[in-house]
Design an enzyme around this catalytic site. Structure first.
Site, short mmCIF file in Angstrom:
data_model
loop_
_atom_site.label_atom_id
_atom_site.label_comp_id
_atom_site.label_asym_id
_atom_site.label_seq_id
_atom_site.Cartn_x
_atom_site.Cartn_y
_atom_site.Cartn_z
N GLY A 43 -0.99 9.98 -4.80
CA GLY A 43 -1.02 9.22 -3.55
C GLY A 43 -1.72 9.90 -2.39
O GLY A 43 -2.38 9.26 -1.58
N ASP A 98 0.70 11.09 1.12
CA ASP A 98 0.49 9.72 1.60
C ASP A 98 1.60 9.24 2.54
O ASP A 98 1.33 8.70 3.59
CB ASP A 98 0.31 8.74 0.41
N ASP A 101 9.09 8.95 2.84
CA ASP A 101 9.94 7.76 2.74
C ASP A 101 11.41 8.21 2.75
O ASP A 101 11.96 8.44 3.82
CB ASP A 101 9.53 7.03 1.45
N LYS A 129 8.00 6.51 7.09
CA LYS A 129 8.97 5.40 7.15
C LYS A 129 10.34 5.99 7.48
O LYS A 129 11.17 6.16 6.61
CB LYS A 129 9.07 4.74 5.76
N PHE A 150 6.97 -2.21 1.93
CA PHE A 150 6.26 -1.50 0.87
C PHE A 150 4.76 -1.70 1.08
O PHE A 150 4.26 -2.82 1.10
CB PHE A 150 6.69 -2.00 -0.52
N VAL A 151 4.06 -0.58 1.25
CA VAL A 151 2.64 -0.65 1.59
C VAL A 151 1.78 -0.06 0.48
O VAL A 151 2.23 0.77 -0.31
CB VAL A 151 2.35 0.07 2.92
N ASP A 157 0.04 3.24 -4.03
CA ASP A 157 -0.06 2.26 -5.11
C ASP A 157 1.19 1.40 -5.24
O ASP A 157 2.26 1.74 -4.76
CB ASP A 157 -0.26 2.98 -6.45
N ARG A 163 -4.73 1.66 -5.04
CA ARG A 163 -4.98 2.95 -4.38
C ARG A 163 -6.35 2.98 -3.70
O ARG A 163 -6.56 3.73 -2.75
CB ARG A 163 -4.95 4.10 -5.40
P1 IMP Z 1 10.01 9.93 -0.89
O1 IMP Z 1 10.94 8.76 -1.03
O2 IMP Z 1 9.92 10.39 0.54
O3 IMP Z 1 10.38 11.02 -1.86
O4 IMP Z 1 8.58 9.40 -1.25
C1 IMP Z 1 8.09 9.57 -2.52
C2 IMP Z 1 6.91 8.77 -2.89
O5 IMP Z 1 7.27 7.41 -2.92
C3 IMP Z 1 5.70 8.83 -2.01
O6 IMP Z 1 4.91 9.96 -2.23
C4 IMP Z 1 4.99 7.59 -2.51
O7 IMP Z 1 4.28 7.90 -3.70
C5 IMP Z 1 6.12 6.65 -2.85
N1 IMP Z 1 6.29 5.62 -1.81
C6 IMP Z 1 7.22 5.54 -0.85
N2 IMP Z 1 7.06 4.44 -0.09
C7 IMP Z 1 5.96 3.83 -0.59
C8 IMP Z 1 5.25 2.62 -0.21
O8 IMP Z 1 5.56 1.91 0.75
N3 IMP Z 1 4.16 2.33 -0.97
C9 IMP Z 1 3.75 3.10 -2.02
N4 IMP Z 1 4.37 4.22 -2.39
C10 IMP Z 1 5.47 4.57 -1.67
MG MG Z 2 3.40 10.01 -3.92
#
Ligand code: IMP
Ligand code: MG
Length: 176
Positions: A43, A98, A101, A129, A150-151, A157, A163
């Protein structure tokens, strides 16, 4: 079932302008320090390669891979990191990702890099986010803060698609 982009959140031009600002800020803050940028596959790859070209000082580029065990859209707190043979000991590392979340991925990446002897670790994410955070983490450099949608695009992706979109948009899953 099919997916479609229901809304564009940030155009390619808006992203480019913000990436240039981040690059300028990073250049100011790291001036004189050797910097290693670690792009997070897959990402963060698009953002990372744009960002390094806006950092006006020598940088070393490396990639790592982070994957979470989950259903593909939600990080479950169990993150697997592959350092792809790179050695981060004694380096000032800037992670280019990227999106932050739940925070699990960035928290795990930072912890592991420090455990491997990185001198400093800062996190740079094009998107944040914050409303979805499950663990206390924040990025040091953020492109844009977005609501809980969700983006896709600009490296992000849905099921390994989208992507390559030059913009960031909201994807909707529709029942046919
Ligand atoms: P985390 O939840 O902060 O561990 O984020 C992990 C991964 O979730 C990110 O690196 C993205 O690959 C994926 N992700 C989280 N939110 C989104 C979204 O809105 N679109 C696409 N991928 C996402
Ligand atoms: Mg990722």
């Amino acid at each position: 079932m099919h997916t479609e982009i229901s809304k564009v959140l940030f155009t390619a031009e808006q992203i480019a302008a913000r990436v240039a600002e981040l690059g300028a800020q990073i250049t100011r803050e790291y001036r004189g320090k050797p910097l290693t940028v670690a792009g997070v596959l897959c990402g963060g790859s698009v953002f990372c390669t744009d960002l390094i070209r806006k950092i006006d000082m020598p940088v070393t580029l490396m990639f790592i891979r982070a994957s979470s065990y989950g259903d593909g859209t939600v990080s479950q707190g169990s993150v697997k990191i592959d350092f792809l043979g790179a050695d981060f000991a004694g380096k000032h590392v800037l992670v280019a990702e990227d999106i932050i979340d739940t925070g699990y991925t960035m928290a795990a990446v930072k912890k592991e890099l420090l455990a491997r002897g990185a001198l400093s670790v800062k996190l740079c994410c094009i998107l944040d986010k914050p409303s979805r955070r499950k663990i206390e983490t924040s990025a040091d450099y953020i492109g844009f803060t977005i609501p809980d949608e969700f983006v896709v695009g600009y490296g992000l992706d849905y099921a390994d698609m989208y992507r390559n979109l030059p913009y960031v948009g909201v994807v909707e899953i529709k029942e046919d």
